[in-house]
Design a protein around this motif. Structure first.
Motif, PDB file in Angstrom:
ATOM      1  N   UNK A  99      -7.146  10.336  39.363  1.00  0.00           N
ATOM      2  CA  UNK A  99      -5.978  11.223  39.367  1.00  0.00           C
ATOM      3  C   UNK A  99      -5.444  11.427  37.941  1.00  0.00           C
ATOM      4  N   UNK A 100      -5.469  10.366  37.155  1.00  0.00           N
ATOM      5  CA  UNK A 100      -5.031  10.495  35.767  1.00  0.00           C
ATOM      6  C   UNK A 100      -5.978  11.411  34.997  1.00  0.00           C
ATOM      7  N   UNK A 101      -7.274  11.308  35.268  1.00  0.00           N
ATOM      8  CA  UNK A 101      -8.252  12.170  34.608  1.00  0.00           C
ATOM      9  C   UNK A 101      -7.965  13.642  34.895  1.00  0.00           C
ATOM     10  N   UNK A 102      -7.667  13.961  36.138  1.00  0.00           N
ATOM     11  CA  UNK A 102      -7.351  15.347  36.492  1.00  0.00           C
ATOM     12  C   UNK A 102      -6.053  15.798  35.834  1.00  0.00           C
ATOM     13  N   UNK A 103      -5.091  14.892  35.736  1.00  0.00           N
ATOM     14  CA  UNK A 103      -3.828  15.221  35.082  1.00  0.00           C
ATOM     15  C   UNK A 103      -4.038  15.493  33.600  1.00  0.00           C
ATOM     16  N   UNK A 104      -4.806  14.639  32.940  1.00  0.00           N
ATOM     17  CA  UNK A 104      -5.090  14.820  31.515  1.00  0.00           C
ATOM     18  C   UNK A 104      -5.897  16.089  31.291  1.00  0.00           C
ATOM     19  N   UNK A 105      -6.862  16.340  32.154  1.00  0.00           N
ATOM     20  CA  UNK A 105      -7.669  17.562  32.042  1.00  0.00           C
ATOM     21  C   UNK A 105      -6.795  18.806  32.114  1.00  0.00           C
ATOM     22  N   UNK A 106      -5.857  18.813  33.057  1.00  0.00           N
ATOM     23  CA  UNK A 106      -4.948  19.961  33.183  1.00  0.00           C
ATOM     24  C   UNK A 106      -4.069  20.092  31.946  1.00  0.00           C
ATOM     25  N   UNK A 107      -3.629  18.957  31.401  1.00  0.00           N
ATOM     26  CA  UNK A 107      -2.810  19.003  30.194  1.00  0.00           C
ATOM     27  C   UNK A 107      -3.564  19.566  29.005  1.00  0.00           C
ATOM     28  N   UNK A 108      -4.816  19.159  28.846  1.00  0.00           N
ATOM     29  CA  UNK A 108      -5.636  19.659  27.737  1.00  0.00           C
ATOM     30  C   UNK A 108      -5.846  21.165  27.858  1.00  0.00           C
ATOM     31  N   UNK A 109      -6.114  21.610  29.074  1.00  0.00           N
ATOM     32  CA  UNK A 109      -6.374  23.034  29.268  1.00  0.00           C
ATOM     33  C   UNK A 109      -5.114  23.884  29.122  1.00  0.00           C
ATOM     34  N   UNK A 110      -3.945  23.239  29.200  1.00  0.00           N
ATOM     35  CA  UNK A 110      -2.706  23.994  29.018  1.00  0.00           C
ATOM     36  C   UNK A 110      -2.319  24.142  27.547  1.00  0.00           C
TER      37      UNK A 110
END
Length: 215
Positions: A99-110
């Motif tokens: 879940x943290x990986x998906x959160x970080x991924x979304x943050x990077x893409x933003x």
């Protein structure tokens, strides 16, 4: 309730400390693992993309109980045995890191793509640009959802009770079965969980306000 504290305060304290230790250890490792896989998910390397996608989808779609029971029951059949406390920490770490990986991924893409391009144009490599420019901005963006994941991890630590993990919920169940005072026991257990989760909630709110104020 005061009678429960008087008679069972020592084991409740042990369960509270074990819950706190399991949460902190799992939080530390899941944050590191999740950050790496979040970065890998958006990396230019196809192998890293695939590896991250498999890892994230696997642990996002498996129940936490199944993961913990695997390491508590199935894993020791082929490798050295581990106790319920360790199995619970491993399960919490793997589950939460996805879940943290998906959160970080979304943050990077933003983060605007121009930030990475600016880093590359100044002579940074892709990974240097990610580390020094993109990732710090992404972490600021994802502080609120990361905070939610941290709090969920603490609450999910009650899964240790299913594998004799000697956590707060395990001892709560034990006390309730011995005294039949179910209401007071679980009110007390809930209060002890709040001692952990409420300060964490306020800390994440403070960090959110601090980063917002700093732009």
């Amino acid at each position: 309730m005061f009678e429960l504290l008087s008679n069972y305060g020592d084991i409740l304290l042990e369960g509270f400390l074990n819950t706190l230790i399991a949460s902190v250890v799992a939080l530390f490792f899941s944050t590191i693992i999740g950050t790496f896989f979040g970065v890998f998910k958006v990396a230019q390397n196809r192998i890293l993309n695939t590896l991250a996608a498999i890892y994230i989808q696997l642990f996002l779609n498996l129940p936490l109980l199944v993961i913990v029971l695997f390491f508590y029951i199935a894993f020791p059949m082929y490798v050295t045995g581990i106790d319920g406390f360790t199995a619970g920490i491993i399960g919490l770490t793997l589950y939460t890191s996805a879940f943290i990986a998906e959160t970080v991924r979304a943050g990077i893409q933003s983060v605007p793509a121009g930030q990475m391009e600016a880093g590359l144009s100044t002579g940074f490599t892709y990974w240097e640009s990610m580390r020094y420019i993109v990732l710090p901005q992404a972490i600021k963006i994802v502080i609120p959802p990361l905070g939610n994941q941290f709090i969920n991890l603490v609450k999910n630590s009650s899964i240790l009770a299913m594998v004799a993990g000697l956590d707060l919920m395990y001892y709560g169940d034990l006390i309730a079965s011995e005294t039949f005072n179910v209401f007071d026991t679980y009110i007390l257990v809930a209060f002890l969980y709040l001692i952990i989760t409420l300060p964490l909630t306020y800390l994440m709110q403070y960090l959110e306000r601090r980063t917002a104020a700093n732009g």
